[in-house]
Design an enzyme around this catalytic site. Structure first.
Site, short mmCIF file in Angstrom:
data_model
loop_
_atom_site.label_atom_id
_atom_site.label_comp_id
_atom_site.label_asym_id
_atom_site.label_seq_id
_atom_site.Cartn_x
_atom_site.Cartn_y
_atom_site.Cartn_z
CB SER A 240 46.83 45.20 46.31
OG SER A 240 46.95 45.25 44.91
CG HIS A 270 42.38 43.08 44.43
ND1 HIS A 270 42.99 43.16 43.31
CD2 HIS A 270 43.58 43.59 45.28
CE1 HIS A 270 43.94 43.95 43.25
NE2 HIS A 270 44.32 44.14 44.38
CG HIS A 318 39.03 45.32 35.57
ND1 HIS A 318 39.19 46.57 35.82
CD2 HIS A 318 39.98 44.60 36.25
CE1 HIS A 318 40.25 46.59 36.52
NE2 HIS A 318 40.99 45.65 36.72
NE ARG A 327 46.07 43.01 34.29
CZ ARG A 327 45.52 43.03 35.58
NH1 ARG A 327 46.45 43.31 36.53
NH2 ARG A 327 44.20 43.01 35.81
CG ASP A 375 43.02 37.46 38.86
OD1 ASP A 375 44.02 37.34 39.31
OD2 ASP A 375 42.25 38.51 39.60
#
Ligand code: HAX
Length: 442
Positions: A240, A270, A318, A327, A375
């Site tokens: 992105s 993604h 990743h 995160r 995610d």
């Protein structure tokens, strides 16, 4: 000093560093490229520059040099909250300075003026079939706003000037970050609440107002603030951010650029992985836990079934990270600290996956990083607070990611970065260089 004036100073200060690097050290070698990288998605090739954030494979993300806990600790907090406002984070991302409360309040006030979304944007969303994916709606809304782009108007004015072009990018970028939560709330209410729209509350900061506009609880205000900040930026190479940067490098305005960035975010490898994680977990419960409680053994079996079917385990792995994504940990800690959430059935399943999946992926032997990414955890929190329509989760990601992408392209123009245009080679060339033991460099 106002944010734009501070930014001007920072950009003016920074420009000579780039000029000197190019003029005096332009031919200094910083990386080399092998055939694996050429065929394998340009992994690890150092060919992008950003000072907004940096991703260390072992440590994870730093925003402007600060880790996630340091960032949350440093920024001024929202009224009555332990979490910072998104507006203070925007100031920090753009300038690298932690804003004072007064500077934060100025950004909050500025966004109030900018956040009026033109009616034609809502009309464009409404013209789409209601079963369009919400990311399509968000991307269309972004494109619809292009007609009022200040950067495009400046370009077409006949007075375009490379030195000041960043100012109109800043204007568009600020409009986008102020408006995108309003658009996201509109999409949510249109798609899942029978178009029962809620008017924005001009007394609230961005995160709190988003919570208000989707009819959420008081506690969700912090979830929104945390979520948008955590998803904002992950250096420049992710799909992105890179797409937004690439499209803007052709001097396409921020609306064209971020619409393209959102289209990349909508890919399952993604940003759509957050939706996929929830779908995987729900399928697991429906298929393996009809009459029994979830166990680690059942999860292990389901993970192997997914891998043996040739599919990926969403939320794990990743391209850069080689440890658990901080995160992920920030959201896990939020869950553990939130009454009700830490005992939530879905959180327990996701925690069990965390215990089992890295071992399974290691045994499977393909992925370079068997640990969870952002995610793997994010949907649990949304689901707990009643956002159960998980095809909306990538829209939430898109609201946050706008902050990083817009900060980056503002700086791209400030520093006059060139149009991006890497060089292609053919398969026959690779075969020739392979046979020769490498391409002969002049
Ligand atoms: N499950 C199964 N296999 C995996 C895997 C996973 N979670 N992660 C990687 N692999 C496989 C790859 O598909 C690849 O297989 P092939 O050799 O057959 O092509 C192999 O392991 C090596 O891949 P890698 O080098 O470890 O990973 P990449 O840099 O190529 O890809 C991805 C990184 C994130 C795309 C990958 O780990 C993946 O597909 N993960 C699942 C989807 C996901 O969670 N995406 C979100 C990532 C974070 C993000 O951007 N959020 O928005």
């Amino acid at each position: 000093m106002a944010l734009k004036d501070t930014l001007k100073l920072k950009i003016d200060e920074h420009r000579p560093r780039i000029t000197r690097l190019v003029k005096e050290f332009g031919k200094v070698i910083i990386d080399q490229v092998n055939i694996d990288q050429c065929i394998g998605g340009a992994r690890d090739i150092r060919s992008l520059v950003t000072d907004i954030s940096y991703l260390d494979p072992q440590e994870g993300i730093r925003f402007r040099g600060k880790t996630i806990p340091e960032t949350f600790a440093a920024l001024p907090k929202a009224k009555g909250s332990d979490y910072p406002t998104v507006e203070s984070f925007w100031y920090f991302l753009l300038t690298g300075d932690v804003p004072t409360q007064a500077q934060t309040d100025e950004v909050i006030a500025e966004w109030k003026v900018r956040q009026a979304v033109p009616q034609y944007v809502f009309d464009a969303i409404k013209a789409l079939p209601l079963d369009s994916h919400p990311m399509v709606m968000l991307s269309v809304a972004m494109l619809a706003m292009q007609k009022d782009s200040k950067f495009a108007a400046f370009y077409n004015s006949g007075k375009f000037n490379k030195m000041t072009a960043w100012e109109s990018v800043y204007e568009d970028a600020s409009d986008i970050v102020a408006r995108i939560p309003i658009i996201a709330a509109f999409i949510y209410n249109l798609k899942y609440r029978g178009n029962k729209q809620i008017a924005l509350d001009p007394t609230l900061d961005m995160g709190a107002n988003f919570a208000h506009m989707i009819g959420q609880s008081e506690e969700y205000k912090d979830v929104a603030r945390m979520y948008f900040i955590l998803h904002s930026d992950h250096e420049s190479g992710n799909v992105s951010a890179h797409t937004t940067h690439l499209v803007h490098s052709a001097l396409s305005d921020p609306y064209y650029s971020y619409s393209a960035g959102l289209n990349g975010l909508a890919g399952p490898l993604h940003g759509l992985a957050n939706q996929e994680v929830l779908a995987w977990t729900m399928n697991f419960q429906a298929k393996y836990c009809k009459d029994v409680e979830p166990t680690k053994e059942l999860i292990k079996a389901a993970l192997w079934d997914t891998l043996n079917a040739g599919q990926v385990i969403p939320g794990y792995g990743h391209a850069v990270l080689r440890k658990t994504d901080p995160r992920y940990m920030a959201q896990r800690e939020f869950c553990l600290a939130t009454p009700g959430l830490k005992d939530d059935a879905l959180f327990k399943v996701v925690s069990m996956i965390f215990e089992v999946a890295p071992g399974v992926l290691t045994e499977h032997g393909k992925t370079k990083n068997p640990w969870p990414n952002v995610d793997a955890q994010s949907g649990v929190i949304q689901y707990f607070y009643g956002l159960r329509e998980y095809d909306f989760y990538t829209v939430l990601f898109g609201v946050g990611r706008a902050l990083g992408c817009m900060a980056n392209i503002t700086w791209d123009r400030g520093l006059g970065y060139a149009i991006e245009r890497p060089k292609s080679v053919t398969t026959a060339m690779l075969e020739k260089w392979a046979a020769e033991g490498g391409r002969k460099l002049a």
